[in-house]
Design an enzyme around this catalytic site. Structure first.
Site, PDB file in Angstrom:
ATOM      1  N   ASN A   2       1.344 -11.979   9.144  1.00 50.51           N
ATOM      2  CA  ASN A   2       1.055 -10.546   9.242  1.00 50.51           C
ATOM      3  C   ASN A   2       0.934 -10.133  10.691  1.00 50.51           C
ATOM      4  O   ASN A   2       0.555 -10.950  11.526  1.00 50.51           O
ATOM      5  CB  ASN A   2      -0.256 -10.217   8.510  1.00 50.51           C
ATOM      6  CG  ASN A   2      -0.031 -10.160   7.016  1.00 50.51           C
ATOM      7  OD1 ASN A   2       1.042  -9.834   6.560  1.00 50.51           O
ATOM      8  ND2 ASN A   2      -1.063 -10.523   6.267  1.00 50.51           N
ATOM      9  N   CYS A  10       5.098 -12.046   0.288  1.00 51.79           N
ATOM     10  CA  CYS A  10       3.675 -11.738   0.212  1.00 51.79           C
ATOM     11  C   CYS A  10       3.285 -11.736  -1.248  1.00 51.79           C
ATOM     12  O   CYS A  10       4.047 -11.295  -2.102  1.00 51.79           O
ATOM     13  CB  CYS A  10       3.447 -10.367   0.842  1.00 51.79           C
ATOM     14  SG  CYS A  10       1.781  -9.772   0.622  1.00 51.79           S
ATOM     15  N   HIS A  11       2.095 -12.210  -1.534  1.00 54.23           N
ATOM     16  CA  HIS A  11       1.681 -12.336  -2.942  1.00 54.23           C
ATOM     17  C   HIS A  11       0.924 -11.110  -3.459  1.00 54.23           C
ATOM     18  O   HIS A  11       0.430 -11.138  -4.578  1.00 54.23           O
ATOM     19  CB  HIS A  11       0.837 -13.598  -3.135  1.00 54.23           C
ATOM     20  CG  HIS A  11      -0.316 -13.661  -2.186  1.00 54.23           C
ATOM     21  ND1 HIS A  11      -0.936 -14.825  -1.807  1.00 54.23           N
ATOM     22  CD2 HIS A  11      -0.962 -12.684  -1.527  1.00 54.23           C
ATOM     23  CE1 HIS A  11      -1.903 -14.555  -0.957  1.00 54.23           C
ATOM     24  NE2 HIS A  11      -1.943 -13.267  -0.790  1.00 54.23           N
ATOM     25  N   HIS A  18       1.920  -4.452   1.655  1.00 51.76           N
ATOM     26  CA  HIS A  18       0.495  -4.110   1.512  1.00 51.76           C
ATOM     27  C   HIS A  18       0.278  -2.642   1.128  1.00 51.76           C
ATOM     28  O   HIS A  18      -0.873  -2.221   0.993  1.00 51.76           O
ATOM     29  CB  HIS A  18      -0.309  -4.452   2.783  1.00 51.76           C
ATOM     30  CG  HIS A  18      -0.438  -5.921   3.019  1.00 51.76           C
ATOM     31  ND1 HIS A  18      -0.915  -6.449   4.191  1.00 51.76           N
ATOM     32  CD2 HIS A  18      -0.156  -6.985   2.223  1.00 51.76           C
ATOM     33  CE1 HIS A  18      -0.915  -7.779   4.118  1.00 51.76           C
ATOM     34  NE2 HIS A  18      -0.451  -8.127   2.930  1.00 51.76           N
TER      35      HIS A  18
END
Lengths: 457, 457, 457, 457
Positions: free
Chosen positions: B151, B173-174, B211
């Protein structure tokens, strides 16, 4: 090219106005090439009657213009070539709520009529009125030119086109002129030969949305003056240049030291072209965190009680004018409405900035969104100039407002209250917690609900 | 279709990691179809050596994988088919500044590594490192697939393409998986037959930026489950559903009650698909006005001292693993890296969400900007799916971040500090006065200046 | 994932067909995982009845499918999950006019059903029929998947969406498969180990419009095979590779030597992916100046008398099948309809090329225009992949057709004959003088006027 | 506003010209507000010297202008504020090939200098010359205004920007004026009061590309005259209106009956605004199938032998002028160059059509492509007006040319002969078989190879 146009029919919606209407009356009185009739329509018929009297006194001798208060909108629009819309949506009580209710949640607005919580609520009561007006124009005088002065400007113009897509409407605002005056002052200072530069001698490229407009290119007699402006901003960034840009008779509450303008230029490389009070409202609370922040940056929040006082004084003045106790001052207003009307009547082309749907003016703002940029006025025609792409950082600040304005236009057309709250919430000024936002919205709705029956839960 | 790929060369940049690297080691150990070598490169060579020992112990018997710590980046990249980048840019001291310095100005960040003042400063020290990495990949292994986990995700991927446009990089990304798990839980609750739904059984349309990702369509066995999700959000909007979405072993600081997620769905009509801690950071301070606001919405701000403690514990654990005092747990991580590697090796196509430059996936976000959406993985190929246009209100919230990320990518390429400050300032979280913003930026620069020599005044 | 779907309701519009319908019947008979009912609707009810008999014979034992001829469109659509549209718009008399009337003006068409004067006239009688069909689907089975096989493909699909925007329609065509078969042949030749490559093992990126589709990327087992294809085209540019690409049983008139395909690749750097007969029709008369030109390039113009003969033979065969004198051959058709139906029923995802409105697949073609590109089929879902931008020279050849197709869609919706003539005229094949164009159009209208009452002067 | 600009430095590239240069000399002589120097540069130095003599004779008395032939390009550009480029690329021998070689393949060109095989070959020898010119301007006088008159206009302007993106270049052409003159004639006929309308009194909205330009709106004294034009086209569609639109002294070969123009209006609803000879070349052979087709539509193909004769006569005339045997006629040319120079010098704004890169003028043509539309000239500034979107059928005809022009600009920058052939081939006029196209290209290259060394196999 003709020399005169003496058969115009102007319809003035909000014709009881003692600000914009008086400006127009003065400018029309000063312009010998134009004449005809002005139909004054106002929900306050009495105020329109007073303006009728005042207006006709101005032309007692030459009879160039005949002013006439009328009782219905359709009557006012009948036969109009030019429609001017300049209304106060609601009363100062509603404006009191717009401007001051958010202060209880730490949101300070300098004007409160464009964006931010105040601007959104103001739009929510204005657009239903514009629904009526747009339909009436489409029905009665679809080929008339429609000049809007009412705020929130972008939304008013956007909504006129939404309801009647064939409308020939544009929105006019003097805020850019202020920055041009700042530049003219700068040139005077710089030339040092006592020469007085008029703002209209400066050629600027205007781009943005009303009250958040930018100038990325400016020249005087063919020379680029942006490097000079950069030095000017650097020089005055701390002290500011008080009073510049405002009209001569502006009250303290409408003035600014231009420090926000200079700060934005130094940050973004283009000249923000509106009063600092307006500019600050489009941004996160950089310049409006508290009233004290604003003061430090050289401008004041305009309290509605001041506007009340102003209104009271003007009502008194109107009565005196009607009774002939005082004389109407024939001073040029500095507005461009009459010059535009002349051009549309075929009496001389010129270029100035107005608000219109984006048809290519600013390719990196959404097509169809109302933007402010230069337009060429000619005989019965207005043609926008290509302003070009906004610099990316300015685009980043502008786009959320543009999208908000498109959403609120849609929301109004659909009577969609929930969508209106989304717009309220998405404003960069809304740096408060979600629950507070909900409470504030409900409260502002409650205080102005007389004008909000349009909106459905 | 082949059945195995036992000759892979993976290069792991940040190979001393005790979080993502261990996850990968566990997943590789559990996947019999893959094998080869893993070159571990880390500026902390000793940590990489420990992982070499731990990794090789896992394959003492089957010898499927050989782990090898290497001392230089070029050596690590040499011959690589797959490059994984998962680094900590700087130390926890810098992260301390990123997260906590803004608190002195009333800006609260839940994570502080993506957007907001913390995200910007973190990017400012990360991108110079990525400059080195991207050039090295272009030189040493230009055809390798590059998987980024670091990130700020969007900026890392964006900058890799900026420096080496031919790179085959994507970012994983999870966070979306968490929202899929919430939906899986919902289905379990709704079906009421004790059936356990796995998140991968739910087909979602993913759109947005890392995000701050959204799901506008979701189906289970061919049936649209969005109406069910709407009822679910309504039902749990006040209580929330604690713990859901997070990985089983997540600490309290990484969990949330999903109330922000539910509130956003009810407002915007699409499912926000990331942890609430991340989501809140992309918005004005609606959910982050104060730590108390966050708590009321069911999530916590992650203090850096907690991360320090976590790091200390993992270092101890690493030592014990190396000494053989404890056994490495072969538990699936829930990440998809290994599944993606299998697909790229030709062992089975599948669709999942990753971060890639926008080539049509989301037509109303700028072309070329890095976006997160579904992609079809196949043999040596990744092909994005069309996600479609973002709903306008979500676009309005997303675009300023996208433009900021494009500006910071440019700013980094030009070493342009002033442009970086513009990005810092333009963040919706920056609801502070301009002077405070300047002071805060200077302060955050000062505290992390060891990593900021790249930037020129 | 489920294993079977035995409760499907398929509605076949054009269910008396002896080409596409028989292909489907064969494929359904060969696919044990699917079952249900097939409603056969045709304006030739007797032909549908024959197919009912033939179809039910195929399932005398297993009863997996029940075929049923029905007398009205609404009855046929009632309860359908899948609608297949495969009709002959008009009779072969009209096709005779489409194909051969222009020859009198020196315009030679190889097929005459897609673009060019024949394609336009064919569309002019097809779209009014699709108006009826689209409305009926919207009324009776709005959630059904609609698969179109009728030509002109692009216009049929485009018009379905125009009339019923909520439709879940896509268009299928096997032309791209032919080019994939050419590539498979090339791989067989190149590998030289006797290995037989199937076209489905080749992963291609498909972009364009139906019958003028292009492959700009192709790989086999993860390896780029475009360089190999370049050498292949170079090698065979003069000799061609006869017969390749076509289905095994294709008549001479449907075959080609692929020389046009190779020539276009060598010129434009992407593989044209349709039969040469179709490709040539989208271009100025480069390959179709005269029948002799076509022959020199290795393909034949398909005379309608050949189609008449084919129809006659099939009618005989049908009678024999009904009477049980011959056995229906259960040979796979090579079409993908059944595989798509399986995927939509939740029995396995896959990627293939179909025709859909452009939602980002090809960013430099107009949004909303129907394009052909890859799509991921999954349980009750189809999701287009991003194909990327067309190379500029191919875009230049494609755009006029795309705009023509958008105009003809509009023209049909408005019954606007003058706009239809503009489309007729704008076709690159129309290299004749204006007066001749007018005469030809009038003549082609006259010869097919039974089907043209929709169009208003 | 100033009244005079007597210190201009004009550089004329192609200064030995006996057409455009003499026009300019006449117009400059007639305009008392302008003065300065004109540097004449030509590869035929002697011709430039003759023009020097002729020009200086014109100002023997007033000395307003000083003409001066110079020997090098750099010398000519030194100190220039205005650069005019008007060259013949190659000789009439090359033009002979451009125009007449394609006739052997049945391709007839009326002019042969813009598009079609002749236009492409002409561009192929012109752009290498423009490479030299653009670099020299960037080096010697980067701030000068550059006015291009050379054909192919679009490609010349496009390439100037390609090589020196900061250039202030625009392209001027009088073809639109001709259509305005047709409209002025129509008004005269319609008003019936003997009033003589000048074309500059008609306000038109211009959009398109040079020589294929369209007027979709036109007004006279504020009134829409398009309905009148529709009736006019209907009335004269068969007879045409001979001679209209052309300059008074135009030879028969340059005249037309305007029937193509009227036919296009009746078909497409917008007024094609160039001479019929030019318009016909942008289309499939609707009006140019054979010389006879052209004649039937009322125009002639201009043979190069006629141009040779014209050149010979002008050379004689030049000699006589130099020797003082005849007097230079001071007749206004009808061109607007001098008016534009006045505006740029600050002596009065006006709006006219020129060729510029698309920055929003025509949103549905590609950004950056050179388009022709209205522009506002002011002091040292030109600002394009928004012309708006092209109607779709016209866009369909225009886009292939625009993309071709973008491709040829790229091809020239890359010396890419194969890409140039693609452009040659993609032209709608190229309705010949592929092999013939290849042969023709080779032949045209061979005949003009003295000027084609730039292009690499």
């Amino acid at each position: 090219m003709k020399n005169t146009a003496l058969d115009l029919n102007i319809c003035y919606i909000g014709g009881g106005s003692r600000a914009w209407a008086w400006d127009l009356m003065a400018d029309l009185a000063l312009e010998p090439a134009l004449g005809g009739t002005v139909a004054l329509y106002d929900i306050d018929y009495e105020a329109a009657r007073q303006n009728e009297t005042i207006g006709n006194k101005l032309h007692e001798t030459d009879k160039r213009w005949r002013y006439c208060a009328v009782r219905t909108l359709d009557e006012a629009l009948n036969g109009a070539n030019i429609v001017i819309i300049s209304i106060l949506p609601g009363t100062l009580d509603e404006m009191e709520s717009d401007v001051h209710a958010p202060e209880e949640y730490g949101i300070y607005q300098a004007v409160g009529d464009t964006v931010g919580p105040g601007g959104t609520l103001r739009a929510m009561r204005t657009l239903p009125m514009y629904d009526v007006i747009a339909r009436a124009i489409g029905r009665v005088c679809p080929a008339a030119w429609v000049i809007n002065y009412t705020n929130p400007m972008t939304l008013c113009v956007s909504y006129l086109y939404k309801v009647f897509p064939g409308i020939k409407a544009f929105g006019c605002c003097h805020e850019v002129f202020g920055t041009q005056r700042v530049m003219a002052y700068m040139l005077g200072e710089s030339l040092g030969d006592g020469r007085k530069v008029d703002r209209t001698e400066i050629e600027t490229n205007v781009m943005g949305i009303n009250h958040f407009t930018w100038i990325d290119k400016a020249s005087y007699r063919g020379e680029d003056i942006m490097p000079l402006y950069a030095r000017f901003c650097e020089k005055y960034k701390d002290s500011g240049v008080p009073g510049l840009g405002a009209r001569a008779n502006s009250a303290e509450y409408f003035r600014c030291d231009n420090r926000v303008k200079f700060d934005l230029f130094l940050r973004f490389g283009a000249a923000a072209a509106a009063g600092d009070r307006h500019l600050a409202e489009f941004l996160p609370p950089w310049y409006l965190k508290t009233p004290e922040t604003a003061r430090r940056w050289g401008f004041r929040l305009t309290p509605v009680r001041y506007r009340r006082e102003q209104y009271r004084q003007r009502a008194e003045k109107s009565a005196k004018l009607v009774r002939g106790e005082i004389e109407f001052e024939r001073t040029p207003s500095g507005e461009e409405g009459v010059r535009q009307i002349k051009a549309l009547a075929g009496l001389g082309d010129f270029v100035t900035n107005v608000n219109l749907p984006n048809a290519g003016q600013i390719p990196n703002l959404p097509a169809g969104a109302v933007v402010e940029s230069n337009v060429c006025f000619s005989h019965n025609n207005i043609r926008p100039l290509v302003a070009g792409e906004m610099p990316r950082p300015i685009q980043a600040l502008t786009l959320p407002h543009v999208l908000n304005q498109q959403m609120l236009t849609e929301a109004a057309a659909n009577h969609d209250l929930s969508a209106a709250f989304t717009v309220f919430l998405n404003d960069p000024m809304m740096s408060i917690a979600m629950d507070d936002a909900k409470t504030l919205f409900a409260e502002m709705m409650r205080r102005t609900d007389r004008y909000l029956s349009w909106w459905k839960q």
